[in-house]
Write a protein that holds these residues in place. Sequence first.
Motif, PDB file in Angstrom:
ATOM      1  N   ARG A   1      -4.176 -65.356  21.888  1.00  0.00           N
ATOM      2  CA  ARG A   1      -5.506 -64.929  22.345  1.00  0.00           C
ATOM      3  C   ARG A   1      -6.384 -66.164  22.483  1.00  0.00           C
ATOM      4  O   ARG A   1      -6.412 -67.020  21.615  1.00  0.00           O
ATOM      5  CB  ARG A   1      -6.124 -63.968  21.347  1.00  0.00           C
ATOM      6  CG  ARG A   1      -7.543 -63.553  21.737  1.00  0.00           C
ATOM      7  CD  ARG A   1      -8.048 -62.434  20.893  1.00  0.00           C
ATOM      8  NE  ARG A   1      -7.354 -61.228  21.336  1.00  0.00           N
ATOM      9  CZ  ARG A   1      -7.318 -60.102  20.645  1.00  0.00           C
ATOM     10  NH1 ARG A   1      -7.913 -60.005  19.491  1.00  0.00           N
ATOM     11  NH2 ARG A   1      -6.668 -59.055  21.120  1.00  0.00           N
ATOM     12  N   VAL A   2      -7.109 -66.223  23.583  1.00  0.00           N
ATOM     13  CA  VAL A   2      -8.056 -67.299  23.842  1.00  0.00           C
ATOM     14  C   VAL A   2      -9.424 -66.656  24.030  1.00  0.00           C
ATOM     15  O   VAL A   2      -9.559 -65.675  24.770  1.00  0.00           O
ATOM     16  CB  VAL A   2      -7.674 -68.091  25.111  1.00  0.00           C
ATOM     17  CG1 VAL A   2      -8.730 -69.124  25.442  1.00  0.00           C
ATOM     18  CG2 VAL A   2      -6.320 -68.730  24.950  1.00  0.00           C
ATOM     19  N   LEU A   3     -10.432 -67.202  23.373  1.00  0.00           N
ATOM     20  CA  LEU A   3     -11.784 -66.684  23.494  1.00  0.00           C
ATOM     21  C   LEU A   3     -12.755 -67.837  23.701  1.00  0.00           C
ATOM     22  O   LEU A   3     -12.724 -68.813  22.954  1.00  0.00           O
ATOM     23  CB  LEU A   3     -12.193 -65.912  22.234  1.00  0.00           C
ATOM     24  CG  LEU A   3     -13.645 -65.447  22.172  1.00  0.00           C
ATOM     25  CD1 LEU A   3     -13.916 -64.363  23.201  1.00  0.00           C
ATOM     26  CD2 LEU A   3     -13.967 -64.945  20.776  1.00  0.00           C
ATOM     27  N   GLU A   4     -13.559 -67.726  24.736  1.00  0.00           N
ATOM     28  CA  GLU A   4     -14.649 -68.664  24.976  1.00  0.00           C
ATOM     29  C   GLU A   4     -15.913 -67.841  25.145  1.00  0.00           C
ATOM     30  O   GLU A   4     -15.865 -66.707  25.645  1.00  0.00           O
ATOM     31  CB  GLU A   4     -14.405 -69.510  26.229  1.00  0.00           C
ATOM     32  CG  GLU A   4     -13.351 -70.571  26.066  1.00  0.00           C
ATOM     33  CD  GLU A   4     -13.721 -71.656  25.068  1.00  0.00           C
ATOM     34  OE1 GLU A   4     -14.915 -72.020  24.966  1.00  0.00           O
ATOM     35  OE2 GLU A   4     -12.812 -72.144  24.381  1.00  0.00           O
ATOM     36  N   SER A   5     -17.039 -68.402  24.754  1.00  0.00           N
ATOM     37  CA  SER A   5     -18.295 -67.680  24.884  1.00  0.00           C
ATOM     38  C   SER A   5     -19.430 -68.643  25.196  1.00  0.00           C
ATOM     39  O   SER A   5     -19.314 -69.854  24.979  1.00  0.00           O
ATOM     40  CB  SER A   5     -18.603 -66.906  23.605  1.00  0.00           C
ATOM     41  OG  SER A   5     -18.755 -67.788  22.511  1.00  0.00           O
ATOM     42  N   ARG A   6     -20.518 -68.058  25.691  1.00  0.00           N
ATOM     43  CA  ARG A   6     -21.694 -68.855  26.018  1.00  0.00           C
ATOM     44  C   ARG A   6     -22.901 -67.923  26.086  1.00  0.00           C
ATOM     45  O   ARG A   6     -22.780 -66.776  26.512  1.00  0.00           O
ATOM     46  CB  ARG A   6     -21.494 -69.560  27.358  1.00  0.00           C
ATOM     47  CG  ARG A   6     -22.610 -70.513  27.728  1.00  0.00           C
ATOM     48  CD  ARG A   6     -22.186 -71.401  28.858  1.00  0.00           C
ATOM     49  NE  ARG A   6     -23.313 -72.239  29.273  1.00  0.00           N
ATOM     50  CZ  ARG A   6     -23.181 -73.306  30.010  1.00  0.00           C
ATOM     51  NH1 ARG A   6     -21.991 -73.695  30.424  1.00  0.00           N
ATOM     52  NH2 ARG A   6     -24.239 -74.005  30.358  1.00  0.00           N
ATOM     53  N   VAL A   7     -24.051 -68.416  25.679  1.00  0.00           N
ATOM     54  CA  VAL A   7     -25.289 -67.663  25.771  1.00  0.00           C
ATOM     55  C   VAL A   7     -26.062 -68.149  26.991  1.00  0.00           C
ATOM     56  O   VAL A   7     -26.188 -69.356  27.214  1.00  0.00           O
ATOM     57  CB  VAL A   7     -26.141 -67.826  24.493  1.00  0.00           C
ATOM     58  CG1 VAL A   7     -27.485 -67.117  24.647  1.00  0.00           C
ATOM     59  CG2 VAL A   7     -25.395 -67.270  23.286  1.00  0.00           C
ATOM     60  N   PHE A   8     -26.562 -67.187  27.765  1.00  0.00           N
ATOM     61  CA  PHE A   8     -27.325 -67.489  28.969  1.00  0.00           C
ATOM     62  C   PHE A   8     -28.751 -66.990  28.806  1.00  0.00           C
ATOM     63  O   PHE A   8     -28.968 -65.861  28.358  1.00  0.00           O
ATOM     64  CB  PHE A   8     -26.688 -66.819  30.194  1.00  0.00           C
ATOM     65  CG  PHE A   8     -25.306 -67.316  30.470  1.00  0.00           C
ATOM     66  CD1 PHE A   8     -25.108 -68.443  31.250  1.00  0.00           C
ATOM     67  CD2 PHE A   8     -24.199 -66.675  29.941  1.00  0.00           C
ATOM     68  CE1 PHE A   8     -23.828 -68.919  31.496  1.00  0.00           C
ATOM     69  CE2 PHE A   8     -22.918 -67.143  30.177  1.00  0.00           C
ATOM     70  CZ  PHE A   8     -22.729 -68.267  30.957  1.00  0.00           C
ATOM     71  N   ALA A   9     -29.711 -67.794  29.186  1.00  0.00           N
ATOM     72  CA  ALA A   9     -31.121 -67.423  29.110  1.00  0.00           C
ATOM     73  C   ALA A   9     -31.471 -66.558  30.319  1.00  0.00           C
ATOM     74  O   ALA A   9     -32.276 -66.928  31.179  1.00  0.00           O
ATOM     75  CB  ALA A   9     -31.994 -68.666  29.049  1.00  0.00           C
ATOM     76  N   ALA A  10     -30.828 -65.397  30.377  1.00  0.00           N
ATOM     77  CA  ALA A  10     -31.039 -64.458  31.477  1.00  0.00           C
ATOM     78  C   ALA A  10     -30.791 -63.051  30.940  1.00  0.00           C
ATOM     79  O   ALA A  10     -29.953 -62.868  30.045  1.00  0.00           O
ATOM     80  CB  ALA A  10     -30.080 -64.753  32.630  1.00  0.00           C
ATOM     81  N   PRO A  11     -31.491 -62.054  31.473  1.00  0.00           N
ATOM     82  CA  PRO A  11     -31.264 -60.687  31.018  1.00  0.00           C
ATOM     83  C   PRO A  11     -29.865 -60.197  31.379  1.00  0.00           C
ATOM     84  O   PRO A  11     -29.277 -60.645  32.374  1.00  0.00           O
ATOM     85  CB  PRO A  11     -32.336 -59.873  31.737  1.00  0.00           C
ATOM     86  CG  PRO A  11     -32.881 -60.741  32.809  1.00  0.00           C
ATOM     87  CD  PRO A  11     -32.531 -62.156  32.486  1.00  0.00           C
ATOM     88  N   ILE A  12     -29.358 -59.283  30.585  1.00  0.00           N
ATOM     89  CA  ILE A  12     -27.991 -58.799  30.764  1.00  0.00           C
ATOM     90  C   ILE A  12     -27.773 -58.208  32.152  1.00  0.00           C
ATOM     91  O   ILE A  12     -26.700 -58.369  32.732  1.00  0.00           O
ATOM     92  CB  ILE A  12     -27.608 -57.810  29.634  1.00  0.00           C
ATOM     93  CG1 ILE A  12     -26.086 -57.654  29.535  1.00  0.00           C
ATOM     94  CG2 ILE A  12     -28.333 -56.481  29.776  1.00  0.00           C
ATOM     95  CD1 ILE A  12     -25.623 -56.941  28.280  1.00  0.00           C
ATOM     96  N   SER A  13     -28.771 -57.556  32.724  1.00  0.00           N
ATOM     97  CA  SER A  13     -28.617 -56.958  34.052  1.00  0.00           C
ATOM     98  C   SER A  13     -28.346 -58.014  35.117  1.00  0.00           C
ATOM     99  O   SER A  13     -27.546 -57.797  36.038  1.00  0.00           O
ATOM    100  CB  SER A  13     -29.851 -56.133  34.422  1.00  0.00           C
ATOM    101  OG  SER A  13     -31.003 -56.959  34.425  1.00  0.00           O
ATOM    102  N   LYS A  14     -28.985 -59.152  35.000  1.00  0.00           N
ATOM    103  CA  LYS A  14     -28.783 -60.234  35.980  1.00  0.00           C
ATOM    104  C   LYS A  14     -27.384 -60.847  35.840  1.00  0.00           C
ATOM    105  O   LYS A  14     -26.707 -61.118  36.835  1.00  0.00           O
ATOM    106  CB  LYS A  14     -29.857 -61.301  35.792  1.00  0.00           C
ATOM    107  CG  LYS A  14     -29.831 -62.378  36.848  1.00  0.00           C
ATOM    108  CD  LYS A  14     -31.002 -63.331  36.719  1.00  0.00           C
ATOM    109  CE  LYS A  14     -30.973 -64.376  37.810  1.00  0.00           C
ATOM    110  NZ  LYS A  14     -32.076 -65.335  37.695  1.00  0.00           N
TER     111      LYS A  14
END
Length: 147
Positions: free
Chosen positions: A6-19
Amino acid sequence: MNSATRVLESRVFAAPISKVWALVRKADFAFWTSAVASATVENGAAGEVGSTRKITFKDGAVQRYQIVELSDVAFSVTYELIESTPAVATSAAIHTVRLFKVTHDNSTLVQWESDFSSAGDNTTSVVEDSRLKKKEALADLAKALGK
């Protein structure tokens, strides 16, 4: 010897979830401009479980994915690799992209997870290649969001 990875990468974006969801939902990777040359929907409509995507990469690789799960409630899409030219060093690959709303500041956490089954000694190269591609794709998603 067979192994599962299993490979997992993540990132937080300064944008609303709908966008963010608007760019991810179709699973056509149009935002992944550094690697994807073209993407077309085959055998169904965009956003339809069972439909397939043909992704042509800039390096010449062509892969087909089938959407196996899609949730507008959970903000997740799961797809399975069904064909690759050239062949990949796995016997199966299932990928899930999940979005989570960060309520503190209305940002979005994106997690991209892949489960691979591979035969032989290819596990390390498969994992590293997947990790690198996910980081690249998430960086391109940031650019597409203007972040």
